[in-house]
Design a protein around this motif. Sequence first.
Motif, PDB file in Angstrom:
ATOM      1  N   LEU A 105       0.767  -1.379  -0.693  1.00 13.47           N
ATOM      2  CA  LEU A 105      -0.004  -0.220   0.220  1.00 13.47           C
ATOM      3  C   LEU A 105       0.835   1.298  -0.015  1.00 13.47           C
ATOM      4  N   ILE A 106       1.746   1.079   0.631  1.00  7.83           N
ATOM      5  CA  ILE A 106       2.631   2.607   0.826  1.00  7.83           C
ATOM      6  C   ILE A 106       3.539   2.306  -0.215  1.00  7.83           C
ATOM      7  N   PHE A 107       3.597   1.630  -1.529  1.00 10.87           N
ATOM      8  CA  PHE A 107       4.140   1.830  -2.717  1.00 10.87           C
ATOM      9  C   PHE A 107       3.959   2.063  -3.685  1.00 10.87           C
ATOM     10  N   ILE A 108       1.968   1.694  -3.611  1.00 17.81           N
ATOM     11  CA  ILE A 108       1.572   1.787  -3.953  1.00 17.81           C
ATOM     12  C   ILE A 108       0.880   4.090  -4.319  1.00 17.81           C
ATOM     13  N   PHE A 109       0.814   3.928  -3.436  1.00 10.63           N
ATOM     14  CA  PHE A 109       0.635   5.289  -3.355  1.00 10.63           C
ATOM     15  C   PHE A 109       1.712   6.095  -3.112  1.00 10.63           C
TER      16      PHE A 109
END
Length: 164
Positions: A105-109
């Motif tokens: 999720l951090i990567f995608i955001f």
Amino acid sequence: MYFSKEADIRQNHSWTMRKVAKICFCTYLIALVYYLLFAQREYLAKGYNLVPFVEITRYVRYRASMGVRVVVENLGGNIIGFVPFGFLLPLMGAIFQKGLRVCLLIFIFSFCVEGMQLILQAGCFDVDDILLNTTGGIVGFILYLAVVYIRSKINASKKEETSR
């Protein structure tokens, strides 16, 4: 009766913590997106970097000519800016308490923010920023795990004391 009341209190506390975490997380995201996309900057690069570690290496190699402040603000800022993401996200519920899910999720955001910077010409798409942001989020998640561990040890010692 005693156990039921105690369980209700714990459940209420857990619900309140999730609500507070959601409010904090939303506030944090609004501030982060504003800063990354709309805040005025002294130096604003345009374009993109798709090669990992190129910009990180450049900042480290030329730190004397760029100035330590610029290097720390860029590299450290990208890491520190995402620590709250990794810390607050798992507080919102069990679905966000898996390390791989949080990391993804951090990567995608971060990827989305970098893409918006490119599209809005509010900066450049830099794969190194994604790596640094993800690292910061992982640090935040590790801090979350540390807090959970410490709280469990404190609670265990309190239970041990009350059972004596």
